[in-house]
Design a protein around this motif. Structure first.
Motif, PDB file in Angstrom:
ATOM      1  N   TYR A 249       3.821 -10.283  14.911  1.00  0.00           N
ATOM      2  CA  TYR A 249       3.662  -9.840  13.530  1.00  0.00           C
ATOM      3  C   TYR A 249       4.854  -9.001  13.100  1.00  0.00           C
ATOM      4  CZ  TYR A 249       2.213  -5.540  15.889  1.00  0.00           C
ATOM      5  OH  TYR A 249       2.173  -4.444  16.711  1.00  0.00           O
ATOM      6  N   ASP A 250       5.001  -8.886  11.796  1.00  0.00           N
ATOM      7  CA  ASP A 250       6.000  -8.001  11.206  1.00  0.00           C
ATOM      8  C   ASP A 250       5.359  -7.413   9.954  1.00  0.00           C
ATOM      9  OD1 ASP A 250       8.089  -6.716   9.989  1.00  0.00           O
ATOM     10  OD2 ASP A 250       9.523  -8.365  10.188  1.00  0.00           O
ATOM     11  N   ARG A 251       5.146  -6.109   9.955  1.00  0.00           N
ATOM     12  CA  ARG A 251       4.532  -5.459   8.805  1.00  0.00           C
ATOM     13  C   ARG A 251       5.578  -4.614   8.100  1.00  0.00           C
ATOM     14  NH1 ARG A 251      -0.748  -1.556   8.005  1.00  0.00           N
ATOM     15  NH2 ARG A 251       0.181  -0.272   6.377  1.00  0.00           N
ATOM     16  N   LYS A 252       5.564  -4.689   6.753  1.00  0.00           N
ATOM     17  CA  LYS A 252       6.535  -3.937   5.960  1.00  0.00           C
ATOM     18  C   LYS A 252       5.826  -3.305   4.775  1.00  0.00           C
ATOM     19  CE  LYS A 252      10.818  -4.499   3.276  1.00  0.00           C
ATOM     20  NZ  LYS A 252      11.834  -5.483   2.816  1.00  0.00           N
ATOM     21  N   ASP A 253       6.004  -1.984   4.616  1.00  0.00           N
ATOM     22  CA  ASP A 253       5.508  -1.275   3.440  1.00  0.00           C
ATOM     23  C   ASP A 253       6.681  -1.077   2.486  1.00  0.00           C
ATOM     24  OD1 ASP A 253       3.155  -1.196   4.762  1.00  0.00           O
ATOM     25  OD2 ASP A 253       3.164   0.939   5.199  1.00  0.00           O
ATOM     26  N   ASN A 254       6.561  -1.634   1.287  1.00  0.00           N
ATOM     27  CA  ASN A 254       7.670  -1.617   0.337  1.00  0.00           C
ATOM     28  C   ASN A 254       7.254  -0.869  -0.920  1.00  0.00           C
ATOM     29  OD1 ASN A 254       9.857  -2.050  -1.276  1.00  0.00           O
ATOM     30  ND2 ASN A 254       9.916  -4.261  -0.999  1.00  0.00           N
ATOM     31  N   SER A 255       7.597   0.408  -0.978  1.00  0.00           N
ATOM     32  CA  SER A 255       7.191   1.244  -2.107  1.00  0.00           C
ATOM     33  C   SER A 255       7.906   0.887  -3.398  1.00  0.00           C
ATOM     34  CB  SER A 255       7.441   2.726  -1.781  1.00  0.00           C
ATOM     35  OG  SER A 255       6.706   3.112  -0.637  1.00  0.00           O
ATOM     36  N   THR A 256       9.074   0.244  -3.306  1.00  0.00           N
ATOM     37  CA  THR A 256       9.814  -0.093  -4.523  1.00  0.00           C
ATOM     38  C   THR A 256       9.102  -1.164  -5.344  1.00  0.00           C
ATOM     39  OG1 THR A 256      11.136  -1.769  -3.377  1.00  0.00           O
ATOM     40  CG2 THR A 256      12.004   0.472  -3.430  1.00  0.00           C
ATOM     41  N   ASN A 257       8.161  -1.869  -4.745  1.00  0.00           N
ATOM     42  CA  ASN A 257       7.442  -2.908  -5.472  1.00  0.00           C
ATOM     43  C   ASN A 257       6.284  -2.360  -6.303  1.00  0.00           C
ATOM     44  OD1 ASN A 257       8.872  -5.230  -4.757  1.00  0.00           O
ATOM     45  ND2 ASN A 257       7.811  -5.401  -2.801  1.00  0.00           N
ATOM     46  N   ILE A 258       5.943  -1.102  -6.125  1.00  0.00           N
ATOM     47  CA  ILE A 258       4.727  -0.569  -6.730  1.00  0.00           C
ATOM     48  C   ILE A 258       4.941  -0.203  -8.190  1.00  0.00           C
ATOM     49  CG2 ILE A 258       3.044   1.308  -6.661  1.00  0.00           C
ATOM     50  CD1 ILE A 258       3.506   1.487  -3.660  1.00  0.00           C
ATOM     51  N   ARG A 259       4.085  -0.735  -9.058  1.00  0.00           N
ATOM     52  CA  ARG A 259       3.988  -0.330 -10.464  1.00  0.00           C
ATOM     53  C   ARG A 259       2.510  -0.311 -10.829  1.00  0.00           C
ATOM     54  NH1 ARG A 259       8.497   0.150  -9.190  1.00  0.00           N
ATOM     55  NH2 ARG A 259      10.428  -0.331 -10.346  1.00  0.00           N
ATOM     56  N   ASN A 260       2.089   0.766 -11.485  1.00  0.00           N
ATOM     57  CA  ASN A 260       0.679   0.832 -11.863  1.00  0.00           C
ATOM     58  C   ASN A 260       0.468   0.903 -13.380  1.00  0.00           C
ATOM     59  OD1 ASN A 260       1.397   3.525 -12.311  1.00  0.00           O
ATOM     60  ND2 ASN A 260       0.529   4.211 -10.350  1.00  0.00           N
ATOM     61  N   VAL A 261       1.541   0.901 -14.139  1.00  0.00           N
ATOM     62  CA  VAL A 261       1.468   0.784 -15.598  1.00  0.00           C
ATOM     63  C   VAL A 261       2.538  -0.219 -16.023  1.00  0.00           C
ATOM     64  CG1 VAL A 261       1.705   1.934 -17.825  1.00  0.00           C
ATOM     65  CG2 VAL A 261       0.658   3.149 -15.906  1.00  0.00           C
ATOM     66  N   VAL A 262       2.113  -1.288 -16.688  1.00  0.00           N
ATOM     67  CA  VAL A 262       3.048  -2.319 -17.137  1.00  0.00           C
ATOM     68  C   VAL A 262       2.904  -2.483 -18.643  1.00  0.00           C
ATOM     69  CG1 VAL A 262       3.741  -4.735 -16.990  1.00  0.00           C
ATOM     70  CG2 VAL A 262       2.982  -3.537 -14.932  1.00  0.00           C
ATOM     71  N   THR A 263       4.007  -2.304 -19.354  1.00  0.00           N
ATOM     72  CA  THR A 263       4.037  -2.502 -20.800  1.00  0.00           C
ATOM     73  C   THR A 263       4.947  -3.682 -21.116  1.00  0.00           C
ATOM     74  OG1 THR A 263       3.660  -0.164 -21.288  1.00  0.00           O
ATOM     75  CG2 THR A 263       4.674  -1.498 -23.022  1.00  0.00           C
ATOM     76  N   VAL A 264       4.449  -4.592 -21.928  1.00  0.00           N
ATOM     77  CA  VAL A 264       5.239  -5.743 -22.353  1.00  0.00           C
ATOM     78  C   VAL A 264       5.521  -5.609 -23.843  1.00  0.00           C
ATOM     79  CG1 VAL A 264       5.287  -8.239 -22.653  1.00  0.00           C
ATOM     80  CG2 VAL A 264       4.337  -7.256 -20.556  1.00  0.00           C
ATOM     81  N   TYR A 328       2.561  -6.432  -9.273  1.00  0.00           N
ATOM     82  CA  TYR A 328       3.276  -5.242  -8.809  1.00  0.00           C
ATOM     83  C   TYR A 328       2.357  -4.191  -8.189  1.00  0.00           C
ATOM     84  CZ  TYR A 328       7.656  -6.781 -10.846  1.00  0.00           C
ATOM     85  OH  TYR A 328       8.799  -7.472 -11.124  1.00  0.00           O
ATOM     86  N   SER A 329       1.051  -4.318  -8.377  1.00  0.00           N
ATOM     87  CA  SER A 329       0.146  -3.357  -7.753  1.00  0.00           C
ATOM     88  C   SER A 329      -0.421  -3.879  -6.442  1.00  0.00           C
ATOM     89  CB  SER A 329      -1.012  -3.017  -8.709  1.00  0.00           C
ATOM     90  OG  SER A 329      -1.804  -4.156  -8.970  1.00  0.00           O
ATOM     91  N   ASN A 330       0.089  -5.038  -5.975  1.00  0.00           N
ATOM     92  CA  ASN A 330      -0.426  -5.609  -4.730  1.00  0.00           C
ATOM     93  C   ASN A 330       0.680  -6.059  -3.789  1.00  0.00           C
ATOM     94  OD1 ASN A 330      -3.523  -5.886  -4.750  1.00  0.00           O
ATOM     95  ND2 ASN A 330      -2.957  -6.538  -6.803  1.00  0.00           N
ATOM     96  N   LEU A 331       1.871  -5.503  -3.935  1.00  0.00           N
ATOM     97  CA  LEU A 331       2.980  -5.919  -3.084  1.00  0.00           C
ATOM     98  C   LEU A 331       3.481  -4.791  -2.179  1.00  0.00           C
ATOM     99  CD1 LEU A 331       5.070  -8.107  -5.566  1.00  0.00           C
ATOM    100  CD2 LEU A 331       3.646  -8.876  -3.681  1.00  0.00           C
ATOM    101  N   ALA A 332       2.659  -3.756  -2.005  1.00  0.00           N
ATOM    102  CA  ALA A 332       3.122  -2.602  -1.234  1.00  0.00           C
ATOM    103  C   ALA A 332       3.105  -2.866   0.269  1.00  0.00           C
ATOM    104  CB  ALA A 332       2.260  -1.384  -1.558  1.00  0.00           C
ATOM    105  N   GLU A 333       2.158  -3.691   0.745  1.00  0.00           N
ATOM    106  CA  GLU A 333       2.028  -3.957   2.178  1.00  0.00           C
ATOM    107  C   GLU A 333       2.151  -5.456   2.420  1.00  0.00           C
ATOM    108  OE1 GLU A 333      -1.367  -1.999   4.019  1.00  0.00           O
ATOM    109  OE2 GLU A 333      -1.502  -0.663   2.287  1.00  0.00           O
TER     110      GLU A 333
END
Length: 393
Positions: A249-264, A328-333
């Motif tokens: 396995y290879d597990r990676k936590d990527n905090s740069t992918n996290i967004r919890n407010v998205v405005t278009v 963007y709220s589901n790509l942290a792990e």
């Protein structure tokens, strides 16, 4: 529908693998079969719904030992034929066997090679069926195509996409080779693709109007248009509970992918009265549930702003905002698992993983498959890339 034998063989540790290549005509009827010893190659299935760039889901290649029969078969490998890759697993304990269809592909660049050791092989590249529409093999528009807005044509989004699939001058698919979910989304303006563009360019313009849907050819060569499944309730395709089938396995936590407010921010609507302030279409989606570990409640606001002038309603802005919030709220792990081949796994389906060893503890959670690569040699493993889905309640 998955059979009981396929479930049993997918979990088998003591197994034998085999492969069969079926040559198909354009109606997907088998016209010939090639069998031999595969010495290399792989097939990758990738989630294409994130960017709709060319819609291709399948890619791959294979190398086979050349025999007299294969030498004859080489001359059948051309653009007249499609190929279907069938993998077979035999459980050596029970003797139970099961076959798995990995998909229908377009042949690309068949090649015979003879090495200095005197051994010869056939090499084949495999392309997704969308290669007939994205310019790889065909798909260039020789005239400008305009799809009128829903207010003019009375066609909604799903109906307009279906018209492209069935149109003899565009995709020219038989009605038996399409499976479309209906919706009532309106096309807010005329969609135009100039000559020299690709058919996939036209599809992309429509697909980008309302996010949350996917368009792809499935393993049976059927063009699927459907809403992306509700990941919270979708039944898992496989469960890995400290499974011995997980080799590495290879597990990676990527905090740069996290967004919890998205405005278009969409197009600006100019008013008839020049003194009025122009109105800009926009919408915001927010992850603010306390039960979500990366919500605004728990980690503060992590904002992303997207500008898209093609959105000419608040509804289309909201659709894109909700889609990107989910992404963007589901790509942290992110997990990459090397496993014994399980040919049932496909992108955009949920698996459940719970795993622990001396170095890592993965708590039980739902993960969405982003891509899966199947090695075709008997000794090869499969690689599954997936990301963790956070609970919504």
């Amino acid at each position: 529908m998955e059979t009981n034998n396929q479930q049993i063989c997918a979990r088998s540790r003591n197994r034998t693998l085999g492969c069969r290549i079926e040559l198909l005509n354009t109606n997907y009827n088998v016209v010939d079969t090639i069998q031999g010893k595969i010495i290399g190659g792989s097939i990758t299935l990738t989630n294409n719904s994130n960017d709709n760039s060319n819609f291709s889901r399948l890619s791959g290649s294979l190398d086979m030992i050349l025999t007299n029969d294969l030498s004859i078969a080489y001359y059948k490998l051309d653009l007249r034929h499609l190929v279907r890759i069938i993998m077979k697993i035999t459980d050596n304990i029970s003797g139970i066997s099961a076959e798995y269809n990995l998909g229908i592909a377009i042949l690309n660049s068949p090649q015979i090679t003879k090495g200095i050791d005197g051994n010869s092989k056939i090499s084949i590249s495999l392309n997704d069926l969308f290669s007939n529409y994205n310019g790889d093999f065909s798909g260039d528009l020789d005239h400008t195509v305009t799809l009128p807005s829903s207010s003019t044509s009375s066609l909604n989004l799903s109906q307009s996409l279906l018209s492209i699939a069935l149109n003899a001058d565009l995709m020219n698919l038989d009605a038996s080779k399409v499976k479309f979910e209906t919706n009532t989304f309106q096309i807010p303006y005329d969609i135009t693709c100039e000559s020299g563009s690709k058919i996939t360019d036209l599809l992309k313009l429509l697909m980008d109007l309302y996010k949350g849907y996917e368009l792809f050819f499935d393993q049976n060569g059927v063009l699927i248009y459907q809403k992306i499944k509700q990941y919270e309730t979708d039944s898992p395709i496989q469960e890995f509970f400290n499974s011995p089938n997980i080799i590495s396995y290879d597990r990676k936590d990527n905090s740069t992918n996290i967004r919890n407010v998205v405005t278009v921010l969409g197009a600006v609507q100019e008013t008839a009265n020049s003194v009025d302030i122009p109105y800009q279409y926009k919408a915001t989606a927010t992850e603010d549930r306390a039960t979500c570990p990366i919500s605004t409640v728990n980690i503060g606001i992590k904002r992303k702003v997207i500008k898209n002038d093609k959105n000419q309603s608040n509804e289309t802005c909201l659709s894109e905002a909700q889609y990107n919030l989910l992404k963007y709220s589901n790509l942290a792990e992110v997990l990459e698992l090397s496993i014994l081949p399980d040919f049932r796994l496909v992108p955009n389906r949920v698996i459940i993983v719970e795993y622990s060893d001396d170095n890592l503890i993965i708590e039980k959670g739902r993960y969405l498959i982003d891509s899966v690569t199947f090695g075709l040699k008997p000794s090869d493993l499969s690689t599954v890339t997936c990301h963790k889905l956070y609970p919504t309640t």
